[in-house]
Design a protein around this motif. Structure first.
Motif, PDB file in Angstrom:
ATOM      1  N   ARG A 145      -7.007  56.130  43.668  1.00  0.00           N
ATOM      2  CA  ARG A 145      -7.117  55.699  45.062  1.00  0.00           C
ATOM      3  C   ARG A 145      -5.777  55.872  45.766  1.00  0.00           C
ATOM      4  NH1 ARG A 145     -12.343  52.769  45.503  1.00  0.00           N
ATOM      5  NH2 ARG A 145     -11.628  52.270  47.579  1.00  0.00           N
ATOM      6  N   ASP A 146      -5.043  56.889  45.405  1.00  0.00           N
ATOM      7  CA  ASP A 146      -3.719  57.131  45.978  1.00  0.00           C
ATOM      8  C   ASP A 146      -3.845  57.394  47.488  1.00  0.00           C
ATOM      9  OD1 ASP A 146      -1.297  58.016  46.784  1.00  0.00           O
ATOM     10  OD2 ASP A 146      -1.071  59.580  45.260  1.00  0.00           O
ATOM     11  N   LYS A 147      -3.361  56.432  48.265  1.00  0.00           N
ATOM     12  CA  LYS A 147      -3.501  56.534  49.733  1.00  0.00           C
ATOM     13  C   LYS A 147      -2.745  57.745  50.281  1.00  0.00           C
ATOM     14  CE  LYS A 147      -5.818  52.795  51.067  1.00  0.00           C
ATOM     15  NZ  LYS A 147      -7.197  52.966  51.459  1.00  0.00           N
ATOM     16  N   ASN A 148      -1.594  58.018  49.700  1.00  0.00           N
ATOM     17  CA  ASN A 148      -0.813  59.162  50.206  1.00  0.00           C
ATOM     18  C   ASN A 148      -1.609  60.456  50.085  1.00  0.00           C
ATOM     19  OD1 ASN A 148       1.372  57.641  50.885  1.00  0.00           O
ATOM     20  ND2 ASN A 148       2.325  57.833  48.861  1.00  0.00           N
ATOM     21  N   LYS A 149      -2.310  60.566  48.969  1.00  0.00           N
ATOM     22  CA  LYS A 149      -3.116  61.767  48.732  1.00  0.00           C
ATOM     23  C   LYS A 149      -4.227  61.891  49.791  1.00  0.00           C
ATOM     24  CE  LYS A 149      -4.812  65.235  46.385  1.00  0.00           C
ATOM     25  NZ  LYS A 149      -4.145  66.513  46.513  1.00  0.00           N
ATOM     26  N   ILE A 150      -4.896  60.755  50.050  1.00  0.00           N
ATOM     27  CA  ILE A 150      -6.001  60.787  51.027  1.00  0.00           C
ATOM     28  C   ILE A 150      -5.464  61.122  52.427  1.00  0.00           C
ATOM     29  CG2 ILE A 150      -7.907  59.457  52.034  1.00  0.00           C
ATOM     30  CD1 ILE A 150      -8.512  59.167  49.281  1.00  0.00           C
ATOM     31  N   TRP A 151      -4.348  60.495  52.794  1.00  0.00           N
ATOM     32  CA  TRP A 151      -3.766  60.790  54.112  1.00  0.00           C
ATOM     33  C   TRP A 151      -3.382  62.260  54.207  1.00  0.00           C
ATOM     34  CZ3 TRP A 151      -3.532  58.309  58.648  1.00  0.00           C
ATOM     35  CH2 TRP A 151      -3.847  56.946  58.662  1.00  0.00           C
ATOM     36  N   SER A 152      -2.865  62.774  53.117  1.00  0.00           N
ATOM     37  CA  SER A 152      -2.452  64.177  53.136  1.00  0.00           C
ATOM     38  C   SER A 152      -3.675  65.102  53.309  1.00  0.00           C
ATOM     39  CB  SER A 152      -1.692  64.432  51.827  1.00  0.00           C
ATOM     40  OG  SER A 152      -1.689  65.761  51.516  1.00  0.00           O
ATOM     41  N   LEU A 153      -4.777  64.738  52.652  1.00  0.00           N
ATOM     42  CA  LEU A 153      -6.009  65.536  52.810  1.00  0.00           C
ATOM     43  C   LEU A 153      -6.519  65.454  54.248  1.00  0.00           C
ATOM     44  CD1 LEU A 153      -7.801  64.613  49.457  1.00  0.00           C
ATOM     45  CD2 LEU A 153      -6.988  66.888  50.123  1.00  0.00           C
ATOM     46  N   SER A 154      -6.456  64.249  54.818  1.00  0.00           N
ATOM     47  CA  SER A 154      -6.928  64.063  56.186  1.00  0.00           C
ATOM     48  C   SER A 154      -6.079  64.888  57.167  1.00  0.00           C
ATOM     49  CB  SER A 154      -6.875  62.564  56.530  1.00  0.00           C
ATOM     50  OG  SER A 154      -7.370  62.338  57.819  1.00  0.00           O
ATOM     51  N   ARG A 155      -4.764  64.889  56.936  1.00  0.00           N
ATOM     52  CA  ARG A 155      -3.879  65.701  57.796  1.00  0.00           C
ATOM     53  C   ARG A 155      -4.171  67.194  57.616  1.00  0.00           C
ATOM     54  NH1 ARG A 155       0.011  61.464  56.961  1.00  0.00           N
ATOM     55  NH2 ARG A 155       0.579  62.354  54.945  1.00  0.00           N
ATOM     56  N   GLY A 156      -4.452  67.575  56.373  1.00  0.00           N
ATOM     57  CA  GLY A 156      -4.760  68.979  56.089  1.00  0.00           C
ATOM     58  C   GLY A 156      -5.992  69.449  56.855  1.00  0.00           C
ATOM     59  N   LEU A 157      -6.986  68.579  56.959  1.00  0.00           N
ATOM     60  CA  LEU A 157      -8.197  68.934  57.716  1.00  0.00           C
ATOM     61  C   LEU A 157      -7.875  69.150  59.191  1.00  0.00           C
ATOM     62  CD1 LEU A 157     -10.922  66.573  56.197  1.00  0.00           C
ATOM     63  CD2 LEU A 157     -10.756  69.052  55.939  1.00  0.00           C
ATOM     64  N   LEU A 158      -6.935  68.356  59.715  1.00  0.00           N
ATOM     65  CA  LEU A 158      -6.567  68.524  61.126  1.00  0.00           C
ATOM     66  C   LEU A 158      -5.911  69.879  61.374  1.00  0.00           C
ATOM     67  CD1 LEU A 158      -5.265  64.957  61.937  1.00  0.00           C
ATOM     68  CD2 LEU A 158      -7.041  66.158  63.216  1.00  0.00           C
ATOM     69  N   GLY A 159      -5.089  70.292  60.402  1.00  0.00           N
ATOM     70  CA  GLY A 159      -4.456  71.611  60.526  1.00  0.00           C
ATOM     71  C   GLY A 159      -5.504  72.708  60.562  1.00  0.00           C
ATOM     72  N   GLU A 160      -6.478  72.579  59.678  1.00  0.00           N
ATOM     73  CA  GLU A 160      -7.567  73.557  59.644  1.00  0.00           C
ATOM     74  C   GLU A 160      -8.393  73.523  60.934  1.00  0.00           C
ATOM     75  OE1 GLU A 160     -10.118  76.334  57.484  1.00  0.00           O
ATOM     76  OE2 GLU A 160      -8.006  75.827  57.591  1.00  0.00           O
ATOM     77  N   ALA A 161      -8.618  72.289  61.447  1.00  0.00           N
ATOM     78  CA  ALA A 161      -9.398  72.131  62.688  1.00  0.00           C
ATOM     79  C   ALA A 161      -8.679  72.805  63.857  1.00  0.00           C
ATOM     80  CB  ALA A 161      -9.610  70.644  62.985  1.00  0.00           C
ATOM     81  N   ALA A 162      -7.344  72.694  63.884  1.00  0.00           N
ATOM     82  CA  ALA A 162      -6.578  73.318  64.978  1.00  0.00           C
ATOM     83  C   ALA A 162      -6.775  74.826  64.939  1.00  0.00           C
ATOM     84  CB  ALA A 162      -5.102  72.960  64.847  1.00  0.00           C
ATOM     85  N   ARG A 163      -6.749  75.358  63.718  1.00  0.00           N
ATOM     86  CA  ARG A 163      -6.927  76.809  63.576  1.00  0.00           C
ATOM     87  C   ARG A 163      -8.312  77.237  64.073  1.00  0.00           C
ATOM     88  NH1 ARG A 163      -8.642  80.394  60.120  1.00  0.00           N
ATOM     89  NH2 ARG A 163      -9.483  78.902  58.640  1.00  0.00           N
ATOM     90  N   LEU A 164      -9.310  76.374  63.839  1.00  0.00           N
ATOM     91  CA  LEU A 164     -10.690  76.699  64.227  1.00  0.00           C
ATOM     92  C   LEU A 164     -11.027  76.226  65.644  1.00  0.00           C
ATOM     93  CD1 LEU A 164     -12.377  75.651  60.857  1.00  0.00           C
ATOM     94  CD2 LEU A 164     -12.092  77.986  61.696  1.00  0.00           C
TER      95      LEU A 164
END
Ligand code: SF4
Length: 345
Positions: A145-164
């Motif tokens: 349940r590593d919160k840092n990992k989840i936040w990092s995944l959530s931020r990663g999705l935003l980067g992908e969303a910007a590209r799309l």
């Protein structure tokens, strides 16, 4: 996955009052109300609250007691106190436009700041709440349940969303909505999930194993004694109790205090039992019932003189004061127990 999620959300998002006009004020109030509370519960409270306090100025200039009264029934009253304090700060300095500014306001944490900035301002700010954590844990079969990992995944999705060119508001709300309605804690609806083709847990067939279990929070047992002073005209004494963090600004029966004047309950007075839960506290309350033959208005008894922190109020009206589960449940057992013929000196 992001394109499919955004199409799914745009086509099937629930119609919710704060989505009709996602201004910073309305999104902020809704997000605070939604903390620890389900959408279906929040909707009528949100509508009532926004009708009474349509702007941040109207909220800031209201008495805290009125804000608490309009919050009454939602629980976790520290949220209402924080909203009221934060409204004053916003009126003085304007709505923050970045994460640091929002997180400085009382009651606003990283999730709420991200939700407000992405939904109201369409800024690429990540969010992680229980729903998002569940979706991402399953999609990536996260072993912790590593919160840092989840936040990092959530931020990663935003980067992908910007590209799309997908709006951060749509992505974040889509993730939350997916967690709430499809990727549910039990019996997730994988067959209709727009993220199915990218979901590792679905591919492995072990969806129910994720997110991995959290260690249980230990509950704390609390014993308390109160006295219910009830008059001939069926008024009960209530006080503004500040003795525990979760009671601040809420009316309740007075906690029992020993007194040489013998006006407090004696061993002979009837005893009533109430149990209630506040956050991690499991409270067992004993109520000593003390009847007075006089009425509250005309009495010369010092005990009967209410002050700014106490008042006499009809039993059936006490529920209209800002209150928590303690007073609500106490009034219920009192109403059941009290009969006129039992009044005595
Ligand atoms: S496929 Fe199932 S487990 Fe995976 S995200 Fe969708 S609903 Fe959740």
């Amino acid at each position: 996955m992001i394109k499919k999620l955004s199409r799914w959300f745009s086509a099937s998002a629930r119609i919710l009052p704060w989505r009709e006009d996602p201004s910073p004020y309305r999104v902020w109030i809704s997000e605070i109300m939604l903390q620890q509370t389900q959408v279906i519960t929040v909707v009528p409270y949100f509508e009532k609250f926004i009708t009474r306090f349509p702007t941040v100025e109207s909220l800031a200039s209201a008495d805290l007691s009125e804000v608490l009264a309009n919050w009454s029934g939602l629980g976790y009253y520290s949220r209402a106190r924080n909203i009221h304090r934060a409204a004053g700060l916003v009126v003085a300095g304007g709505f923050p436009r970045d994460r640091a500014g929002w997180e400085e306001l009382p009651g606003v944490g990283p999730y709420t700041a991200g939700a407000i900035l992405s939904i109201a301002y369409h800024m690429p700010e990540a969010i992680v709440d229980g729903n998002v954590e569940r979706v991402l844990s399953r999609m990536h079969r996260l072993k912790s349940r590593d919160k840092n990992k989840i936040w990092s995944l959530s931020r990663g999705l935003l980067g992908e969303a910007a590209r799309l060119k997908v709006d951060p508001s749509v992505l974040n709300q889509g993730l939350m909505e997916l967690g709430a309605r499809v990727c549910k804690p039990k019996n997730p609806l994988c067959d209709v999930c727009p993220a199915r083709s990218d979901c590792q847990a679905f591919a492995k067939g072990d969806v129910e194993k994720f997110p991995v279990k959290k260690p249980r929070v230990k509950s704390v047992d609390v014993q308390e004694r109160t006295t219910a002073f009830v008059t001939k005209d069926f008024k009960v004494l209530v006080t503004l109790d500040e003795s525990a963090r979760w009671r601040k600004g809420l009316w309740d029966l007075p906690l029992e205090v020993k007194s040489s004047q013998n006006v407090y309950a004696s061993k002979k007075d009837p005893k009533l039992q109430v149990k209630y839960v506040v956050t991690k506290h499991k409270v067992s309350r004993v109520i000593s019932l003390k009847y007075f033959t006089h009425n509250a208005k005309n009495s010369s008894n010092q005990m009967m003189k209410a002050n700014s922190d106490s008042r006499w109020i009809r039993l059936d009206e006490a529920i209209t004061l800002p209150h928590g589960a303690s007073l609500r449940k106490s009034l219920k057992v009192l109403s059941d127990a009290i009969q006129p013929q039992r009044c005595r000196s």
